[in-house]
Design an enzyme around this catalytic site. Structure first.
Site, PDB file in Angstrom:
ATOM      1  N   HIS A 168     -20.033  26.535 -35.821  1.00  0.00           N
ATOM      2  CA  HIS A 168     -19.022  27.587 -35.967  1.00  0.00           C
ATOM      3  C   HIS A 168     -18.798  28.299 -34.627  1.00  0.00           C
ATOM      4  O   HIS A 168     -17.663  28.548 -34.241  1.00  0.00           O
ATOM      5  CB  HIS A 168     -19.494  28.640 -36.981  1.00  0.00           C
ATOM      6  CG  HIS A 168     -19.673  28.156 -38.380  1.00  0.00           C
ATOM      7  ND1 HIS A 168     -20.828  28.369 -39.095  1.00  0.00           N
ATOM      8  CD2 HIS A 168     -18.852  27.473 -39.226  1.00  0.00           C
ATOM      9  CE1 HIS A 168     -20.703  27.858 -40.310  1.00  0.00           C
ATOM     10  NE2 HIS A 168     -19.523  27.290 -40.414  1.00  0.00           N
ATOM     11  N   LYS A 181     -20.341  30.962 -56.334  1.00  0.00           N
ATOM     12  CA  LYS A 181     -21.264  30.306 -55.395  1.00  0.00           C
ATOM     13  C   LYS A 181     -22.560  31.089 -55.264  1.00  0.00           C
ATOM     14  O   LYS A 181     -22.550  32.322 -55.280  1.00  0.00           O
ATOM     15  CB  LYS A 181     -20.602  30.241 -54.005  1.00  0.00           C
ATOM     16  CG  LYS A 181     -20.187  28.840 -53.586  1.00  0.00           C
ATOM     17  CD  LYS A 181     -19.712  28.875 -52.151  1.00  0.00           C
ATOM     18  CE  LYS A 181     -19.375  27.526 -51.590  1.00  0.00           C
ATOM     19  NZ  LYS A 181     -18.799  27.628 -50.249  1.00  0.00           N
ATOM     20  N   ARG A 211     -15.110  17.881 -38.523  1.00  0.00           N
ATOM     21  CA  ARG A 211     -16.258  17.100 -38.040  1.00  0.00           C
ATOM     22  C   ARG A 211     -16.114  15.610 -38.281  1.00  0.00           C
ATOM     23  O   ARG A 211     -16.607  14.790 -37.536  1.00  0.00           O
ATOM     24  CB  ARG A 211     -17.533  17.567 -38.746  1.00  0.00           C
ATOM     25  CG  ARG A 211     -18.085  18.844 -38.237  1.00  0.00           C
ATOM     26  CD  ARG A 211     -19.073  19.430 -39.196  1.00  0.00           C
ATOM     27  NE  ARG A 211     -18.408  19.879 -40.415  1.00  0.00           N
ATOM     28  CZ  ARG A 211     -18.959  20.633 -41.336  1.00  0.00           C
ATOM     29  NH1 ARG A 211     -20.202  21.004 -41.222  1.00  0.00           N
ATOM     30  NH2 ARG A 211     -18.268  21.018 -42.395  1.00  0.00           N
ATOM     31  N   SER A 250     -23.876  24.243 -42.349  1.00  0.00           N
ATOM     32  CA  SER A 250     -24.681  25.323 -42.937  1.00  0.00           C
ATOM     33  C   SER A 250     -25.595  24.765 -44.025  1.00  0.00           C
ATOM     34  O   SER A 250     -26.732  25.216 -44.172  1.00  0.00           O
ATOM     35  CB  SER A 250     -23.783  26.404 -43.538  1.00  0.00           C
ATOM     36  OG  SER A 250     -23.065  27.057 -42.531  1.00  0.00           O
TER      37      SER A 250
END
Ligand code: ADP
Length: 151
Positions: A17, A41, A90, A127
Site C-alpha cells: 500500500h 467483515k 498485483r 494484508s
C-alpha cells in the site's frame, strides 16, 4: 484540484500500500486514504489501530490524510469532492476483480479509477498474508511500515 481517494481495509497497511501511495503523491494534489467499514467483515486490527498506523506512516507528507467511511465508495468521493479512485494491481485476479468494481463505479458516477501496477519488490505482499504470518508468530517487519511493528 486533483483529489483522489485510496480505499481499502488496511488490515493492516503494508509496504505494498505504501508503495502505491508514495508513487501516487506526484500525480495528485491530495490523496485521502479511505478506510472502508464493512460490518460483515471481521478485522484483526481495530479501526483505531488501522487509522493510527496509516497516520503515523504519512505524518510528514502534506496532501495525504486518512478518513473512515461507510457505504458506497462513489458516494464518499462525492461527499468529499474527490474525482479519482486510486487502486493497486498485483496480478490477473486483482485485475478481474478491480475491473468489475471500476465499471460499476463508472456506471454510478463520473469518477475515474486510476490503477498503478505493483512494484516488483512488493508485488507478493497482501494484508491477508501479513495477518497469517502474525497469527502464526512469524516475522513480518519486512512486509509492513514501521508504525505497524511498533504497535
Ligand atoms: P480491499 O479490502 O479493498 O482489498 P486492501 O486494503 O486489501 O483493500 O487493498 C487496497 C488496495 O491496495 C487495493 O487496490 C489492492 O489491490 C492494493 N494493494 C494491496 N496490496 C498491494 C501490493 N502489494 N501492491 C500493489 N497494490 C496493492
Amino acid at each position: 484540484m486533483k483529489k483522489a481517494i485510496f480505499p481499502g481495509s488496511f488490515d493492516p497497511i503494508t509496504r505494498g500500500h505504501v508503495d502505491i501511495i508514495q508513487r501516487a503523491i506526484p500525480l495528485f494534489d491530495e490523496i485521502v486514504i479511505a478506510i472502508g467499514i464493512n460490518s460483515n467483515k471481521k478485522y484483526m486490527f481495530s479501526l483505531e489501530d488501522r487509522k493510527r498506523f496509516i497516520e503515523k506512516t504519512f505524518e510528514n507528507k502534506s496532501g495525504v490524510s486518512v478518513q473512515i467511511y461507510k457505504g458506497l465508495t462513489v458516494d464518499f468521493c462525492r461527499n468529499i469532492d474527490a474525482s479519482f479512485i486510486l487502486r493497486g494491481l498485483r496480478n490477473p485476479a486483482d485485475f478481474e476483480f478491480e475491473k468489475a468494481i471500476a465499471h460499476t463505479n463508472r456506471s454510478l458516477s463520473k469518477i475515474e479509477t486510476i490503477f498503478l501496477l505493483t512494484s516488483t519488490e512488493t508485488s507478493f505482499i497482501s494484508s491477508s498474508i501479513v495477518r497469517d504470518v502474525i497469527h502464526n508468530q512469524g516475522s513480518y517487519r519486512h512486509l509492513v511500515p514501521k508504525s505497524v511493528v511498533q504497535s
